[in-house]
Design a protein around this motif. Structure first.
Motif, short mmCIF file in Angstrom:
data_model
loop_
_atom_site.label_atom_id
_atom_site.label_comp_id
_atom_site.label_asym_id
_atom_site.label_seq_id
_atom_site.Cartn_x
_atom_site.Cartn_y
_atom_site.Cartn_z
N TYR A 230 19.22 46.87 41.73
CA TYR A 230 18.79 46.23 40.49
C TYR A 230 17.32 46.50 40.22
N PHE A 250 37.31 40.28 55.50
CA PHE A 250 37.63 40.16 54.07
C PHE A 250 38.96 40.86 53.77
N VAL A 255 35.38 46.75 45.24
CA VAL A 255 35.27 47.86 44.31
C VAL A 255 33.83 48.33 44.24
N THR B 173 27.32 37.58 35.94
CA THR B 173 27.12 37.78 37.38
C THR B 173 26.24 39.00 37.62
N ASN B 174 25.59 39.02 38.75
CA ASN B 174 24.81 40.20 39.10
C ASN B 174 25.60 41.14 40.00
N GLU B 175 26.82 40.73 40.27
CA GLU B 175 27.70 41.56 41.07
C GLU B 175 28.31 42.61 40.15
N GLU B 176 28.61 43.78 40.70
CA GLU B 176 29.18 44.85 39.89
C GLU B 176 30.42 45.43 40.56
N GLY B 177 31.16 46.20 39.80
CA GLY B 177 32.33 46.89 40.34
C GLY B 177 33.60 46.38 39.73
N ALA B 178 34.41 47.30 39.24
CA ALA B 178 35.67 46.91 38.61
C ALA B 178 36.66 48.04 38.71
N ASN B 179 37.87 47.70 38.40
CA ASN B 179 39.01 48.60 38.47
C ASN B 179 39.84 48.25 37.26
N VAL B 191 40.63 44.45 37.88
CA VAL B 191 39.94 43.64 38.88
C VAL B 191 38.45 43.72 38.58
N SER B 193 34.69 42.56 40.28
CA SER B 193 33.94 41.99 41.39
C SER B 193 32.98 40.92 40.87
N ALA B 205 30.97 38.35 48.09
CA ALA B 205 31.44 38.76 46.76
C ALA B 205 32.94 38.97 46.83
N TYR B 206 33.61 38.74 45.73
CA TYR B 206 35.07 38.72 45.76
C TYR B 206 35.63 39.17 44.42
N PRO B 207 36.91 39.51 44.37
CA PRO B 207 37.48 40.00 43.13
C PRO B 207 38.16 38.92 42.29
N VAL B 255 37.84 53.33 38.33
CA VAL B 255 37.03 52.46 39.17
C VAL B 255 35.56 52.74 38.91
N GLY B 256 34.75 51.73 38.88
CA GLY B 256 33.32 51.97 38.74
C GLY B 256 32.57 50.70 38.40
N ASP B 257 31.26 50.83 38.32
CA ASP B 257 30.42 49.68 38.01
C ASP B 257 30.38 49.41 36.51
#
Lengths: 741, 741
Positions: A230, A250, A255, B173-179, B191, B193, B205-207, B255-257
């Motif tokens: 970030y 976990f 992802v 959220t500051n979390e990243e990542g998805a599908n 999904v 993250s 962190a969780y989905p 998949v990606g941020d």
């Protein structure tokens, strides 16, 4: 620490000691240097999975490091720093792609940075279906084998803390993004994004799915993720900004671009863990089904034995006798390399992804993929038609599936994406050649329609850009394209020739005439001044000034793709007589052809000119030159060493050249069912022809004069003199014995 | 363009016109400014899904822009630039988290950058279970409602090209990542993250899984991905480096941020599309099942009607009469806010993720989540015990599930992760309070064991760090912690008091004595010099120099968390008499308490001191001060306007303060089953007590003197004079009528 060879392995060795089988002659290290871009990892015949050692990441591997240059292989023989084993790979290609789903066994603490956990290795062994080494840093012996869709590994750990890392960040591909989930203490599943072959068409990036099973339940498991870093005010509050996080235990999806999972053990004594990774391009469920159908309840040793058995069956379709052990090694390794790509795309249940949009479709036969057709139309498919016609038939059917799905035949298809790499319209050439050779159990009407489409559609034609100029002027101009106006014209000519031949066979007389005429339009680009081909401008004038040497060593130039006028002028295999005429007859033609070699313009490492040596067969009295050149080129470029392929294997094209050449036959004209003849490299070659397509006939090629360098004196077919230095496919497959002395 | 209100909606309006129901008094805009961090999007009672307008991204929203500052809400009332609707959100929290699965309807071309496709909006309406606005840029009317696990939207598009974007990159959220995967022309699954609440514990962190269904099949669909930007030599070959790619018709995982998917239409005439997004924290299958079980074959209007019906049932448990319309609005909105968190974590089939490692578990009752216990132990759970005891029982059971799974009771649990935010050991306080109030259908032995564990385990104790000093010295020192040694001691004291009370009830006499003694150890931190609490150093000396003001406005300080000595000294609700004694008796105590208000040290916006006004009830003759202060604070801080909550709602804690205060009762001592009494804000309050826990009794609180500001003259319970300004829980729930005049 000493590892014992397994009983099974000893068995294989003992058998081979007694009498060497074709598999025993394969040396998968051939092509792993000199940019051959093959890899020594195990793979099944036309397998989807392939467990390759991955030693191209990290500064320790400079200058052959994957991110520091254009590098298109997961393994380079002279590199030393290994960061895992990738489970889907391409063999003999010129662009970086795949090389993902990396596993690495380690000991001690969990370290997730491949630059830190990477290791040198020793005791490297590679054989058909088998690879092994010992990781120096950890004293772990790694062994690997594979079924069609499953990579299988055996890790022999010392006592103590041991780990198996599954790194989904690292990869040869430049595509990123993955999803991973630890399903249980014995299973991990995930998805890895791949694509953008040749740094192109990122919009067709696609997922590869996997399920990994472990023979021993992990004492601990987890996942890791290295997030992007970030910037801005928020980064001040993120103590963890950009730092890798380890998530122990976990069990849901993680992802990200840089993620992985691990299994961890604490062994009281040295212990072996077997790992199976099932692959699918359709879904996780299919990856799991592939794994189970192909390997459930089977051990590493059993799988290895079967892999070698299957390979041996395929390789034994050609038996060679006489010749040196080195020649046999070169020959069977080359044959091995022609049986890697095209490879299987569909899952065990027949599912495969539709072109581009990737809906799930079902196939009855094998849906093949990795069609590097600009390369393989020249010889690889001809080898398939001769030795593995069932595969060749399925390959043609796969091309027609691609046409059904995308509206176009393939050019450079890769896992259901059309990469549109290279030029020309090669699929039809292969289809015509296959059909003319009597392999006809495919929908030829559809194929013909598909060929006419690419030959006729003027707009938005991905196979034949510049078609308008080609049809109206007879050639592409320096305005039509800024790269390869002449060579592309030649490719279209050959494709049109193929259409003409197929049209003739199908009784489409007017098409035969039309395309026959179109097929020789390259003649307009023949410049008497140079006695070579030369680009023309839009107004018909020659490109001036003109240096026919420009274009060597892949230098980009207006007239030729990956070559120059020398390397392309003779690439009119369907009109050699026409070219002779342009050059002033057989003698000047032979002289000019000889010039290519004498002036050092011949390039064994790229496709356009690889049939050149055989062209001497067209000139009466000069056939000896073909024989000598082929023999010399084989000796010079095809060797039992990592640099034993002249360059990029081009998904088996170079290897197919070697296989044919060593057998003394070569499909010199890709859309014509015939072969040029030279002297074979073996005393006796037996080709066990296919039951279904060739009635199981046995074709024997004999030569008593392999050892001497004298020109061929006599060719006998079934004992009768054969006056030509060519033989038709029909005559060949119906012959019992061909004697070349 | 004009949109017609739907018939159903008119129906709701007409009904409410005739006679307003509790739902009609809720104004979900309250708390959406002044950092209240509530949002106006529809949500079911304790819903998992919540469709919030998302207007905190983009420079247009500065200074309240999510990446430019600490901002913990998807929606700020004064902002104007909307970039979608997020489908999982937190309400009234102080840290940015969730705010993901953003959808946005647009028209024209597909644009995937939210800064470009964002829009201002008008005609904003928010009611219970309903939100609507019109996107100015596109002239699209958006309406939204929700079931427990499904966000439901209706987009009214003009004729022409229309799109529904599903952006999985953007988020609070500051979390990243998805599908993401387009399953068909009417379904998208994916999904995202999330995690790292309060910029902490990224390793947990969780989905969150979702399935989106669309009422109309898209004419076109696709996905997009903006990859990270490559550096180095490879970037030269990547014409697409870092550029967003659109993948039309793609049907496999991406998949990606920074990814998303879209549905695209071309409408001949204005058309409505309904979209349902099912959520799950367990799996895609469960998200789909949630969607189907809760909304299959149901329309937006039907779902909205049911949502409002359900809300009305809950809100109607308390009926108020008299008082102003504004007061009713404030009251019912506050009650509404107490029914958002804790919210449902489990799927319709009972599945929910285990703490931290997230294996799938099954629950019989509701597994609640979002336990911001440092806040809610003070009053919210007391409100639940009184009005919604079944929910409170399930919340306690959820806490015990968390204990079973993680070994510890929760502190600040969020979607099966323990964020360990704030201090103290609050779960036991709530459990004891609940049990002492007669809600006992949970495993109290287990709960007691869990409470003893956190009160006794010296090492690796996530709930009570510094416990060793606390036990041996009686307090944490400035060495034990660099933040809040005094306030944490106080929290532990209250938690120990709760254990003592439960021990007594369970007949554990020695524990009762031991913890009763431990519970008053704060006394050692009382400094006569200041007549306030003061931190002690490791050697027992006072922290010197000492300014009891330091710590106001959340300034970090050694003695107190989010407060100063003024705001904490009286936070010993279980030992007010002891504190009086320390201060020299009731009179000096009342004076010092009054000083807090007179010196401007009282902070209505944070928890430690919110019970202060009620402490005057402990001083005979000063009870009027409590009455006046509460009435004034309600008037000043709780209003029918976006800034109508004094600050962060703290998952309903501020709202619970308002609800209790307006009813004239307040649970002044969190682990004791009793309430302080002040004058209510309504003439008549009827609490319909629960059938199962309180025999369905009806409790009526009456006051004829709401309008005048005079102190309470008389309290009658069931017509009999009540001399105290406190009432036990038992007496309260058994009373029929309480008259406060």
């Amino acid at each position: 620490m000493q590892y014992k060879l397994t009983v099974v392995f000893l068995l294989i060795f003992s058998i081979s000691w007694a009498q060497k089988s074709p598999v025993d002659y394969v040396n998968p290290f051939i092509g792993t240097s000199n940019f051959g871009t093959t890899n020594p990892g195990p793979i099944a015949v036309r397998g989807m999975a392939n467990v390759s050692p991955f030693n191209v990441a990290g500064p320790q591997n400079l200058p052959l490091e994957k991110d520091s240059r254009w590098l298109s292989t997961p393994y380079v023989h002279e590199n030393t720093f290994l960061t895992g084993f990738s489970h889907v790979n391409l063999s003999g290609v010129g662009c970086p792609e795949l090389g993902v789903i990396l596993t690495m066994p380690t000991t001690g603490k969990i370290i997730t940075d491949h630059l830190e956990y990477g290791s040198t290795y020793s005791n490297e062994i590679s054989q058909v279906g088998y690879y092994s080494n010992v990781l120096d840093k950890y004293n772990i012996k790694v062994e690997a084998t594979a079924t069609t869709r499953v990579g299988v590994s055996k890790y022999s750990f010392p006592a103590g803390e041991s780990n198996i890392l599954l790194n989904l960040g690292l990869g040869l591909t430049n595509e990123e993004g993955a999803n991973v989930k630890v399903v249980s203490a014995t299973e991990i599943e995930g998805v890895r994004s791949v694509g953008s072959f040749c740094y192109y068409k990122p919009e067709e990036a696609y997922p590869v799915y996997f399920v990994a099973r472990f023979s021993k339940a992990a004492d601990e498991f987890g996942v890791w993720k290295k997030p992007t870093t970030y910037k801005g005010v928020e980064s001040e509050w993120m103590g963890y900004n950009g730092k890798t996080r380890l998530m122990k235990g976990f069990t849901k999806e993680v992802v990200g671009d840089s993620i992985g999972a691990y299994m961890r053990y604490n062994f009281d004594s040295p212990t072996q863990v077997e790992m199976k990774i099932g692959i699918s391009y359709v879904s996780l469920d299919n990856a799991r089904e592939n794994l189970e159908k192909e390997t459930l309840d089977r051990t590493f040793d059993g799988i290895l034995l079967d892999a070698r058995k299957e390979w041996n069956q395929y390789l034994s379709k050609i038996e060679v006798e006489g010749g040196s052990e080195e020649d046999k090694t070169v020959f069977y390794t080359a044959l091995y390399h022609t049986l890697i790509h095209p490879n299987t795309l569909n899952d065990v249940n027949g599912d495969y992804p539709k072109m581009k949009t990737r809906e799930t479709l079902k196939t009855k036969g094998t849906r093949y993929t990795v069609f590097s057709l600009w390369d393989t139309y020249r010889n690889l498919h001809q080898l398939m038609s001769l030795v593995y016609p069932k595969q060749q038939s399925d390959m043609v059917k796969s091309m027609l599936q691609i046409y059904d799905e995308s509206g176009w035949l393939p050019k450079w298809e890769l896992n259901a994406t059309e990469t549109t790499t290279m030029v020309g319209d090669p699929a039809g050439i292969i289809i015509a050649d296959t059909y003319l050779k009597g392999i006809r159990d495919f929908d030829v009407e559809k194929a013909y329609k598909a060929m006419l489409k690419s030959a006729g559609q003027l707009k938005d034609n991905p196979l034949r850009p510049g078609l308008q100029d080609y049809i109206t002027k007879g050639y592409l101009t320096t305005k039509t394209t800024n790269s390869g106006s002449v060579s592309t014209t030649q490719e279209y000519n050959i494709a049109d020739y193929a259409i003409a031949q197929l049209a003739k066979e199908m009784g489409e007389q007017s098409d035969y005439k039309r395309f026959g005429k179109r097929a020789i339009s390259y003649r307009k680009l023949f410049d008497k001044e140079f006695n070579l081909l030369r680009p023309r401008n839009d107004d018909g004038s020659w490109l001036t000034p003109y240096n026919p040497e420009s274009g060597a060593n892949f230098e980009k130039n207006l007239g030729f793709i990956e070559g120059n006028a020398w390397q392309y002028t003779f690439m009119v295999p369907h009109d050699i007589k026409g070219l002779m005429k342009l050059m002033g007859g057989p003698k000047p033609f032979a002289q000019r052809l000889q010039d290519v070699f004498d002036k050092g313009q011949f390039d064994m490492a790229n496709e356009p000119d690889i049939a050149y040596p055989y062209l001497f067969n067209y000139v009466k009295g000069k056939e000896y030159r073909a024989q000598k050149l082929v023999s010399d080129l084989l000796d010079e470029h095809f060797k039992n060493s990592p640099d034993g392929i002249p360059g990029n294997d081009d998904t088996g094209t170079m290897s197919a050249w070697a296989v044919f050449s060593m057998m003394g036959i070569y499909p010199v004209n890709p859309a014509a069912p015939m072969y040029a003849l030279v002297k074979p490299k073996f005393d006796k070659i037996t080709i066990h022809l296919d039951d279904e397509y060739y009635k199981g006939r046995k074709l024997v090629i004999l030569s008593n004069t392999v050892e001497n360098k004298e020109p061929i004196g006599e060719i006998l077919i079934n004992g009768k003199p054969h006056k030509e230095y060519f033989i038709s496919h029909k005559k060949l497959v119906n012959a019992s014995k061909i004697q070349i002395d």
